[in-house]
Design an enzyme around this catalytic site. Structure first.
Site, PDB file in Angstrom:
ATOM      1  N   LYS A 122       0.622  -0.914  -0.453  1.00 23.93           N
ATOM      2  CA  LYS A 122      -0.496   0.093  -0.138  1.00 23.93           C
ATOM      3  C   LYS A 122       0.414   1.129  -0.102  1.00 23.93           C
ATOM      4  O   LYS A 122       1.806   1.049   1.149  1.00 23.93           O
ATOM      5  CB  LYS A 122      -0.694   0.132   1.481  1.00 23.93           C
TER       6      LYS A 122
HETATM    7  C1  E4P Z   1      -8.503   2.163   3.146  1.00 20.01           C
HETATM    8  O1  E4P Z   1      -7.539   0.920   2.711  1.00 20.01           O
HETATM    9  C2  E4P Z   1      -8.471   2.869   5.301  1.00 20.01           C
HETATM   10  O2  E4P Z   1      -7.912   1.755   5.733  1.00 20.01           O
HETATM   11  C3  E4P Z   1      -9.655   3.218   5.288  1.00 20.01           C
HETATM   12  O3  E4P Z   1     -10.703   2.806   4.707  1.00 20.01           O
HETATM   13  C4  E4P Z   1      -9.925   4.623   5.325  1.00 20.01           C
HETATM   14  O4  E4P Z   1     -10.864   4.177   6.908  1.00 20.01           O
HETATM   15  P1  E4P Z   1     -11.097   5.504   7.310  1.00 20.01           P
HETATM   16  O5  E4P Z   1     -11.777   6.855   6.766  1.00 20.01           O
HETATM   17  O6  E4P Z   1     -12.487   5.061   7.990  1.00 20.01           O
HETATM   18  O7  E4P Z   1      -9.845   5.607   8.306  1.00 20.01           O
END
Ligand code: E4P
Length: 214
Positions: A83
């Protein structure tokens, strides 16, 4: 549409796996911090449980650092998806890692033009954050619609991974728009099962079944 669970909590992952509908896992540094455990321990446990794609995020913001962390993470198992943030360095790292055959998930996407950059760099997944856009009074799902359309126009292979999901309606809309994947907090995944008519109907069936002569 594939379902990933958006958590680093291995108890939640185990429960979601037991339902038989889980395709993968996404984590991020905040989710790992929430567990109070070492990243090395958390990721090893997740990789031992999950055979589908597991997104593990880099934390070094230099290109060289991302490439090193990305290669080290990818070496942990065939399920690993690296990522990377949607920065200049993140996109360059995405292109280089893709050329090496490493799968990538470009995260923190908030515009369709950013999604275009990720697709051009060969990202396996693009993660547009719908909930965080809704939080600032923008329409997160409109972004998904735009990206799905643009990727179709040019036959990009990058999969749209709807992230920052906050409630079941996000998932319904994503499915109608043809997004490839939703990464969903465990609580929201659990909510998908709920319908009062299912509970009432089941209760009645069991009551009636008790009257059937044995
Ligand atoms: C995506 O991969 C992120 O981990 C996640 O969806 C972020 O979500 P949030 O806005 O609830 O922190």
């Amino acid at each position: 549409m594939k379902f990933f669970v958006d958590t680093a909590d291995t108890t939640e992952i185990r429960k979601a796996l037991a339902w038989g509908i889980l395709d993968g896992v996404t984590t991020n540094p905040s989710l790992v911090a929430k567990t109070g455990r070492r990243f090395e321990d958390v990721r090893a446990e997740i990789l031992a449980m999950v055979s589908g794609p597991v997104s593990l995020e880099v934390t070094d913001m230099t290109l060289e650092g991302m490439l090193k962390q990305g290669r080290d993470l990818a070496a942990l198992g065939p399920q690993v998806v690296v990522k990377l943030p949607l920065t200049r360095e993140g996109i360059a790292a995405c292109k280089a890692l893709t050329d090496e055959g490493i799968r990538t998930n470009v995260t923190l996407c908030f515009s369709a033009n950013q999604a275009l950059l990720a697709a051009k760099a060969g990202a396996t997944y693009i993660s547009p954050f719908v909930g965080r856009l809704d939080d600032i009074s923008m329409d997160g799902m409109r972004l998904i619609e735009d990206i799905v359309q643009i990727y179709k126009n040019y036959s990009f292979k990058t999969q749209v991974l709807v992230a920052s999901v906050r409630h079941p309606v996000h998932i319904l809309q994503a499915a109608k728009m043809g997004a490839h994947v939703c990464t969903v907090p465990f609580k929201v995944l659990d909510q998908l099962f709920n319908h009062p008519l299912t509970d009432m109907g089941n209760e009645q069936f069991l009551k009636d079944w008790a009257k059937v002569p044995g």
